[in-house]
Design an enzyme around this catalytic site. Structure first.
Site, short mmCIF file in Angstrom:
data_model
loop_
_atom_site.label_atom_id
_atom_site.label_comp_id
_atom_site.label_asym_id
_atom_site.label_seq_id
_atom_site.Cartn_x
_atom_site.Cartn_y
_atom_site.Cartn_z
N LYS A 149 0.85 -1.20 0.00
CA LYS A 149 0.00 0.00 0.00
C LYS A 149 0.89 1.24 0.00
CE LYS A 149 -3.92 2.03 2.57
NZ LYS A 149 -4.78 1.90 3.77
N SER A 151 -9.72 1.62 2.99
CA SER A 151 -8.93 2.42 2.09
C SER A 151 -7.85 1.63 1.35
CB SER A 151 -8.23 3.54 2.88
OG SER A 151 -7.35 3.00 3.83
N SER A 199 -9.68 -0.65 7.35
CA SER A 199 -9.24 -0.53 5.95
C SER A 199 -8.55 -1.75 5.35
CB SER A 199 -8.31 0.67 5.78
OG SER A 199 -9.06 1.83 5.68
N1 GLN Z 1 -13.23 4.03 6.35
C1 GLN Z 1 -12.27 4.43 7.33
C2 GLN Z 1 -12.03 5.90 7.23
O1 GLN Z 1 -12.36 6.45 6.20
C3 GLN Z 1 -11.05 3.62 7.09
C4 GLN Z 1 -9.83 4.23 7.55
C5 GLN Z 1 -8.70 3.27 7.60
O2 GLN Z 1 -8.81 2.22 8.20
N2 GLN Z 1 -7.59 3.69 7.08
O3 GLN Z 1 -11.54 6.51 8.13
#
Ligand code: GLN
Length: 480
Positions: free
Chosen positions: A69, A144, A168
């Site tokens: 990532k 994400s 995420s």
């Molecule tokens: N959906 C979560 C957010 O938008 C995911 C964030 C994450 O785990 N990086 O904050």
């Protein structure tokens, strides 16, 4: 070579000298060339020679390529967090996880697309392009870490790293029909992971099987003196106990207020109920539990993540890193122009919300209350694990949604995190595993959640299920 090959199978082929590391790398680079124009999972695939030069030739993951990532630092590569503000930023050091992977022999073949600065649940906030879900390219892969998840789901790479602040890794794993693992907070070093919500952030792992996720975890877990929140845990081989059997007298708690939460998709509920039956057949003792604090976790997560995110992103000021506005008349304008042009809309909104919930006069009402809820969630988890060894619950309320579905409904997007945030707030380890499909062919995931540092048991319970079921052997069409 057959497509959709596991780490375990690749290792066997390498040890029998049926395949060389070089052949495997070339094979996966080819797969990216062929299929990534559709999936759009990678921001960059490196050239073969530079991949080989950056990697040790021996080690438990020698010749087993992975995708990283793009918020995890890979020395001498770009590190963009899928943001314009870091579009041309080249990092000078390896994250601890990356360093350990390279020392384990794993060729790291590229950088995965993601929501900008890991803020999102669909990979739609990437400043560069949207990744698609390999099961239906009109749908999102989740986020994400959507690029990492989609790449593994399409068989473009056998494993990938993602990161979790609020689900995420597990959420995109669920939507893409693969395994997604989030460790106990502090088990995997955050050194070199670009910070979003530092008290929640953890690097996580995608693979198609629990065994494979355990193999990658074995390479990167364990104490790191460069992360002050790293736990004093020795590295170990998390695959050692995976014999397809459940631990004896395993008590599984079904989280009733999650499984039967308002708005749950009936096909998701049915799939998880079938999985519970499967575990019963395998000898698990099923309990039914309710964790009332879970219902407040998305709200607490919303506030804590914005507060910490706003503080962490203050460092991108046009002076120290990445992009710098060229037409500013003074320093104040330099900051504001750079940040306005460099950050996308979602990131800017979160910075504003974060500063608001931390501001004098409001911090008590928002941030401090949210931290109290976090303490209650932690306490409830500790209490629950006095009666059960593992929790089972959905990963997400429904299968993958259409690209653009929540463009004008940000609340629905935030509610995607509903079942995932409790474990980020409490620090507990959790793993999402495929457990079925909807009638229109979309994957469904369920989560196994354990007490702090119960990773070995979680992998064992997940592996036992995969030895009995075939969900993880099903792959999207069109990627043969
Ligand atoms: N959906 C979560 C957010 O938008 C995911 C964030 C994450 O785990 N990086 O904050």
């Amino acid at each position: 070579m057959k497509s959709f090959i596991t780490i375990k199978e690749l290792k066997e082929k390498i040890s029998k000298k049926e395949l060389t590391a070089k052949e495997i790398i070339a094979y996966y680079i080819d797969r990216f060339k062929k299929y990534d124009p559709v999936v759009k999972s990678a921001l960059e695939i490196f050239d073969e020679e530079s991949i080989i030069n950056a990697t040790d030739q021996n080690g438990p993951l020698a010749g087993i390529p992975g995708l990283i990532k793009d918020n995890i630092s890979q020395k001498d590569r770009r590190l963009t967090c899928a943001s314009r503000i870091l579009e041309n930023f080249v990092t000078t050091y390896d994250a601890t996880a990356v360093d350990r992977l390279k020392k384990s022999g794993a060729p790291l073949i590229g950088r995965a697309n993601m929501d900008e600065f890991a803020m999102g649940s669909s990979t739609e906030t990437s400043a560069f392009f949207k990744t698609t879900n390999p099961w239906d390219v009109t749908r999102v892969p989740g986020g994400s870490s959507g690029g990492s998840a989609a790449a593994v789901a399409a068989g473009l790479v056998p494993w990938a790293l993602g990161s979790e602040t609020g689900g995420s890794v597990r959420q995109p794993a669920g939507l893409c029909g693969i395994v997604g693992f989030k460790p106990t907070y502090g088990l995997i070093s955050r050194y070199g992971l670009v910070a979003y919500g530092s008290s929640l952030d953890q690097i996580g792992i995608f693979a198609t099987t629990a065994y494979d996720a355990a193999a990658v975890c074995s390479a990167i877990a364990g104490h790191d003196e460069r992360d002050s929140t790293s736990l004093a845990v020795e590295p170990k081989d998390y695959t050692a106990q995976l014999d397809g059997k459940l631990p004896t007298n395993l008590r599984i708690g079904v989280v009733q207020n999650a499984l039967h939460a308002e708005g749950m998709d009936s096909e998701v509920v049915a799939a998880i109920e079938r999985a519970i039956e499967e575990y019963k057949k395998m000898g698990a003792i099923i309990h039914y539990v309710t964790l009332p604090t879970f219902d407040y976790s998305a709200a607490a997560y919303f506030i804590i993540s914005r507060a910490e995110g706003a503080s962490n992103l203050a460092r991108f000021d046009g002076v120290r890193y990445g992009m710098r506005s060229t037409d500013a008349k003074n320093l104040k304008e330099l900051y504001s122009k750079t940040r306005h042009d460099g950050f996308g809309q979602e990131v800017r909104i979160r910075i504003m919300v974060g500063n608001y919930v931390l501001s004098a006069g409001h911090a008590g009402e928002f941030y401090e209350n949210a931290k109290k809820v976090q303490r209650l969630i932690r306490a409830e988890m500790v209490n629950t694990f006095k009666d059960v060894d593992m929790l089972i619950m959905p990963t997400q309320p429904a299968p993958a949604f259409k690209i653009g579905a929540f463009d004008t409904d940000k609340l629905q997007m935030d509610l995607q995190d509903y079942f995932n945030c409790p474990m980020n707030l409490s620090g507990n380890p959790a793993l999402s595993i495929p457990c079925g499909f909807s009638k229109n062919g979309l994957p469904i995931g369920m989560q196994l959640v354990g007490p702090h540092l119960s990773e070995a048991i979680i992998f064992k319970v997940a592996d036992a299920y995969q030895q009995q079921t075939l969900w993880h052997t099903m792959h999207p069409k069109g990627f043969e």
